[in-house]
Design an enzyme around this catalytic site. Structure first.
Site, PDB file in Angstrom:
ATOM      1  N   LYS A 111     -23.052   0.102   1.866  1.00 14.88           N
ATOM      2  CA  LYS A 111     -22.569   0.963   1.276  1.00 14.88           C
ATOM      3  C   LYS A 111     -24.037   2.693   1.446  1.00 14.88           C
ATOM      4  CE  LYS A 111     -18.128   0.668  -0.182  1.00 14.88           C
ATOM      5  NZ  LYS A 111     -17.779   0.413  -1.603  1.00 14.88           N
ATOM      6  N   LYS A 191     -11.491  -3.543  11.850  1.00 15.76           N
ATOM      7  CA  LYS A 191     -11.336  -3.806  10.933  1.00 15.76           C
ATOM      8  C   LYS A 191     -10.284  -1.943  10.282  1.00 15.76           C
ATOM      9  CE  LYS A 191     -10.658  -5.582   5.683  1.00 15.76           C
ATOM     10  NZ  LYS A 191     -11.412  -5.726   4.780  1.00 15.76           N
ATOM     11  N   LYS A 194      -9.856   3.504   6.705  1.00 16.26           N
ATOM     12  CA  LYS A 194      -9.432   5.399   6.510  1.00 16.26           C
ATOM     13  C   LYS A 194     -11.285   5.457   7.493  1.00 16.26           C
ATOM     14  CE  LYS A 194      -9.518   9.130   3.780  1.00 16.26           C
ATOM     15  NZ  LYS A 194     -10.189   9.255   2.769  1.00 16.26           N
TER      16      LYS A 194
END
Ligand code: SF4
Length: 326
Positions: A111, A191, A194
């Site tokens: 991240k 995967k 969103k």
């Protein structure tokens, strides 16, 4: 067994969330375990959020949780920020969290790579808050995806460190990995998520689902209907395995490998099977989301129930740490 798990209010709940989390949560609830399921809105603000959108997303995910089959009579459903002792315990655990360990967390590294300038302390200490979310209820079992395994290892480490430093009060919770570890996205490459916009939403209408499915990736080597295909490498077949009966699966394998069916025909069958799951969820969801006061009542009852257990643990912890004077 006491079960604890949470989900972030991201604004989208998709088939990956259903098979990766909700299906397992429902099974545990219906098996008679004592389940605590929460909306992790404090974890959500580790990336910038608009307050109105966060509130809307929080109610929406609550409605989705209920629509998929979580039952507030059987499970305690609540919002993380409604139980302030999660963050109180998190602070105490953060004083036991080795900084090197935190910096090695794969999710933190990934991240913080996306936008290094937006990396914040919350993103680094996220797993410590997650440990507090779990330990505050003295959970036995934590159903999570495989990508959370490292965070759960930290939870167990922090339980041991607290027990060794103060007194043995925490159990080391077991991780229960979901049966479906990865739901492949419509791009067939990653995967379902969103962020990658490769998902089918749990409460999307039929038209939207078909629009997405009709252009979804298939076996790239199969250009024409007359070309035999390979279902084993096709994401449409992988999705079929989650939704379709053995009879339908046999039909796909035979039709594809022997070039008897086209990809659109195959997708139509998958579409019919997907909407058997999503249509009733969508119907229930629409009723629930149009009655926000009922949702707020459910969340308020959940928060009261969760507080009783969480506060007991916090009182015990405060006394052991030396925060209770009288
Ligand atoms: S027929 Fe079905 S399984 Fe075969 S390539 Fe097309 S979509 Fe994939």
């Amino acid at each position: 067994m006491r079960v604890v798990s949470g989900i972030q209010p991201t604004g989208v709940a998709h088939l990956g969330n259903y098979f990766g989390a909700f299906a397992n949560w429902i099974e545990l609830q219906n098996a008679g375990h004592e389940c605590f399921y929460f909306i992790a809105n404090q974890h959500a603000i580790t990336i910038p959020q608009n307050n109105e959108i966060l509130k809307k997303n929080t109610l929406e995910i609550t409605a989705i949780m209920l629509a998929v089959g979580l039952d507030p009579k059987k499970s305690t459903i609540f919002i993380q920020s409604d139980i302030p002792v999660h963050t109180q315990l998190s602070w105490i655990l953060s004083c036991l969290s080795p900084i090197g360990e935190m910096e090695r967390m794969v999710q933190f590294k990934e991240k913080s790579k996306i936008d290094p300038s937006a990396t914040n302390l919350g993103l680094l200490s996220y797993p410590t808050l997650q440990a507090a979310d779990i330990l505050i209820y003295k959970a036995d079992l934590v159903p999570v995806g495989i990508d959370q395994a490292q965070h759960l290892e930290l939870t167990r480490l922090l339980a041991r460190k607290f027990n060794n430093t103060y007194k043995s009060i925490f159990k080391e919770p077991k991780t229960l990995h979901t049966k479906t570890t990865k739901v492949v996205g419509l791009d067939g490459a990653a995967k379902m998520s969103k962020g990658l916009n490769n998902y089918i939403g749990l409460v999307e209408d039929e038209k939207t689902i078909w629009k997405k499915l009709s252009v979804a990736m298939t076996d790239p080597a199969r250009k024409r209907k007359t070309d035999p295909g390979n279902p084993a490498i096709c994401n449409i077949y992988i999705l079929h395995k989650l939704f379709s009966s053995q009879k339908d699966l046999d039909w796909v394998v035979d039709g594809c490998t022997n070039a008897k069916i086209g990809c659109i025909e195959c997708k139509k069958k998958l579409f019919e099977n997907i909407i058997k799951l999503t249509n009733p969820i969508r119907e229930k969801y629409l009723k629930l989301i149009n009655n926000p006061n009922d949702l707020k009542d459910i969340l308020s009852i959940g928060a009261k129930k969760a507080t009783i257990i969480a506060q007991q643990t916090m009182d015990e912890v405060n006394a052991l740490v030396g925060f209770k004077y009288f």
